[in-house]
Motif scaffolding. Structure first.
Motif, PDB file in Angstrom:
ATOM      1  N   LEU A   9       0.845  -1.197   0.000  1.00  0.00           N
ATOM      2  CA  LEU A   9       0.000   0.000   0.000  1.00  0.00           C
ATOM      3  C   LEU A   9       0.880   1.246   0.000  1.00  0.00           C
ATOM      4  CD1 LEU A   9      -2.576  -0.915   2.799  1.00  0.00           C
ATOM      5  CD2 LEU A   9      -2.886  -1.148   0.330  1.00  0.00           C
ATOM      6  N   PHE A  10       0.451   2.244  -0.744  1.00  0.00           N
ATOM      7  CA  PHE A  10       1.105   3.561  -0.690  1.00  0.00           C
ATOM      8  C   PHE A  10       0.016   4.607  -0.542  1.00  0.00           C
ATOM      9  CE2 PHE A  10       2.407   7.601  -2.433  1.00  0.00           C
ATOM     10  CZ  PHE A  10       3.613   7.812  -1.785  1.00  0.00           C
ATOM     11  N   GLY A  11       0.205   5.494   0.387  1.00  0.00           N
ATOM     12  CA  GLY A  11      -0.746   6.578   0.572  1.00  0.00           C
ATOM     13  C   GLY A  11      -0.037   7.837   1.019  1.00  0.00           C
ATOM     14  N   PHE A  12      -0.777   8.912   0.997  1.00  0.00           N
ATOM     15  CA  PHE A  12      -0.239  10.169   1.515  1.00  0.00           C
ATOM     16  C   PHE A  12      -1.379  11.068   1.947  1.00  0.00           C
ATOM     17  CE2 PHE A  12      -1.144  11.637  -2.760  1.00  0.00           C
ATOM     18  CZ  PHE A  12      -1.408  12.990  -2.633  1.00  0.00           C
ATOM     19  N   ALA A  13      -1.026  12.042   2.753  1.00  0.00           N
ATOM     20  CA  ALA A  13      -1.948  13.109   3.133  1.00  0.00           C
ATOM     21  C   ALA A  13      -1.199  14.417   2.938  1.00  0.00           C
ATOM     22  CB  ALA A  13      -2.405  12.950   4.577  1.00  0.00           C
ATOM     23  N   ILE A  28      -5.886  16.776   1.188  1.00  0.00           N
ATOM     24  CA  ILE A  28      -5.866  15.609   0.314  1.00  0.00           C
ATOM     25  C   ILE A  28      -5.526  14.381   1.146  1.00  0.00           C
ATOM     26  CG2 ILE A  28      -4.758  14.495  -1.674  1.00  0.00           C
ATOM     27  CD1 ILE A  28      -3.980  17.385  -2.572  1.00  0.00           C
ATOM     28  N   ALA A  29      -6.281  13.315   0.928  1.00  0.00           N
ATOM     29  CA  ALA A  29      -5.954  12.002   1.471  1.00  0.00           C
ATOM     30  C   ALA A  29      -5.990  11.033   0.306  1.00  0.00           C
ATOM     31  CB  ALA A  29      -6.946  11.587   2.555  1.00  0.00           C
ATOM     32  N   ASN A  30      -4.997  10.170   0.224  1.00  0.00           N
ATOM     33  CA  ASN A  30      -4.863   9.292  -0.930  1.00  0.00           C
ATOM     34  C   ASN A  30      -4.381   7.915  -0.503  1.00  0.00           C
ATOM     35  OD1 ASN A  30      -2.438   8.369  -2.995  1.00  0.00           O
ATOM     36  ND2 ASN A  30      -4.341   8.886  -4.018  1.00  0.00           N
ATOM     37  N   LEU A  31      -4.883   6.909  -1.207  1.00  0.00           N
ATOM     38  CA  LEU A  31      -4.393   5.543  -1.064  1.00  0.00           C
ATOM     39  C   LEU A  31      -4.466   4.903  -2.436  1.00  0.00           C
ATOM     40  CD1 LEU A  31      -3.386   3.200   0.706  1.00  0.00           C
ATOM     41  CD2 LEU A  31      -5.757   2.586   1.067  1.00  0.00           C
ATOM     42  N   GLY A  32      -3.301   4.636  -3.034  1.00  0.00           N
ATOM     43  CA  GLY A  32      -3.262   4.056  -4.380  1.00  0.00           C
ATOM     44  C   GLY A  32      -3.993   4.927  -5.373  1.00  0.00           C
ATOM     45  N   LEU A  40      -9.149  11.673  -2.184  1.00  0.00           N
ATOM     46  CA  LEU A  40     -10.236  12.491  -1.644  1.00  0.00           C
ATOM     47  C   LEU A  40      -9.661  13.864  -1.335  1.00  0.00           C
ATOM     48  CD1 LEU A  40     -13.196  12.565  -0.652  1.00  0.00           C
ATOM     49  CD2 LEU A  40     -12.367  11.777   1.573  1.00  0.00           C
ATOM     50  N   SER A  41     -10.327  14.911  -1.817  1.00  0.00           N
ATOM     51  CA  SER A  41      -9.822  16.268  -1.581  1.00  0.00           C
ATOM     52  C   SER A  41     -10.959  17.228  -1.283  1.00  0.00           C
ATOM     53  CB  SER A  41      -9.018  16.758  -2.794  1.00  0.00           C
ATOM     54  OG  SER A  41      -9.836  16.821  -3.935  1.00  0.00           O
ATOM     55  N   THR A  42     -10.608  18.319  -0.628  1.00  0.00           N
ATOM     56  CA  THR A  42     -11.565  19.372  -0.307  1.00  0.00           C
ATOM     57  C   THR A  42     -10.813  20.675  -0.123  1.00  0.00           C
ATOM     58  OG1 THR A  42     -13.420  19.983   1.140  1.00  0.00           O
ATOM     59  CG2 THR A  42     -11.489  19.046   2.211  1.00  0.00           C
ATOM     60  N   GLN A  86      -8.104  13.177   9.200  1.00  0.00           N
ATOM     61  CA  GLN A  86      -8.290  11.836   9.761  1.00  0.00           C
ATOM     62  C   GLN A  86      -9.499  11.148   9.131  1.00  0.00           C
ATOM     63  OE1 GLN A  86      -8.459  11.521  14.057  1.00  0.00           O
ATOM     64  NE2 GLN A  86      -9.831   9.776  13.916  1.00  0.00           N
ATOM     65  N   GLU A  87     -10.625  11.845   9.081  1.00  0.00           N
ATOM     66  CA  GLU A  87     -11.840  11.263   8.502  1.00  0.00           C
ATOM     67  C   GLU A  87     -11.666  10.976   7.013  1.00  0.00           C
ATOM     68  OE1 GLU A  87     -14.805  14.136   9.736  1.00  0.00           O
ATOM     69  OE2 GLU A  87     -15.141  13.059  11.621  1.00  0.00           O
ATOM     70  N   MET A  88     -10.942  11.835   6.327  1.00  0.00           N
ATOM     71  CA  MET A  88     -10.691  11.608   4.909  1.00  0.00           C
ATOM     72  C   MET A  88      -9.877  10.333   4.702  1.00  0.00           C
ATOM     73  SD  MET A  88      -9.965  15.570   3.780  1.00  0.00           S
ATOM     74  CE  MET A  88      -9.473  15.219   2.082  1.00  0.00           C
TER      75      MET A  88
END
Length: 172
Positions: free
Chosen positions: A120-124, A137-141, A145-147, A159-161
């Motif tokens: 898995l690779f993700g970032f915030a 921004i929250a991302n996984l692969g 999700l962004s706002t 956290q919720e993202m």
């Protein structure tokens, strides 16, 4: 004597509340990165929604609507709206969205953190767009999700993202 102790306790409580409420956006963003890392390293929440060709977990108060196509969705929470992008052609260890984030961010990157674990690779990330407006921004692969948010509760929103993106699953 007890009246003075009560007044002192009330004063300490007021100071503590005011201090907590006056966290800077940078402090909130840093706490958000820590929260996102904790979520990334934990078991995903149980799926509670499905729409189109995906299923996912949404925290209480959140709702989801189809977007312009099968890859884009709008997630709503009160007056906040989020864009969920699901690229099913990207693997869970894809760094594509991170590379784009690093090369094409239009504002000052306030905080960012990458996460890796067992395929898995993700970032915030938090990017300052203007005074008191931040892109989160929250991302996984292949799931991003962004706002755009004001500088309030950035840590909780990040956290919720991450909780949401961690659970997105494409239904075949």
């Amino acid at each position: 004597m007890s009246r003075k102790w009560i007044q002192a306790a009330i004063l300490i409580a007021i100071v503590a509340v005011l201090t907590a409420c006056s966290q800077s956006a940078e402090e909130q963003a840093l706490a958000g990165m820590e929260n996102a890392e904790t979520v990334f390293g934990s078991e995903p929440k149980e799926v509670n929604k499905s729409i189109g060709h995906i299923e996912l977990y949404l925290p209480a108060g959140y709702s989801i609507e189809k977007g312009i196509d099968d890859l884009n969705y709008t997630i709503l929470n009160g007056k906040d709206s989020y864009i969920l992008f699901v690229n099913e052609n990207e693997t869970s260890d894809s760094q594509l969205h991170y590379d784009i984030f690093k090369s094409e961010s239009t504002g000052k990157i306030v905080q960012e953190k990458t996460f890796q674990s067992e395929g898995l690779f993700g970032f915030a990330g938090v990017v300052e767009q203007s005074e008191e407006k931040y892109e989160l921004i929250a991302n996984l692969g292949g799931v991003k999700l962004s706002t755009i948010s004001e500088d309030k509760k950035l840590d909780i929103k990040i956290q919720e993202m991450m909780e949401i993106v961690k659970t997105v699953n494409v239904i075949e």
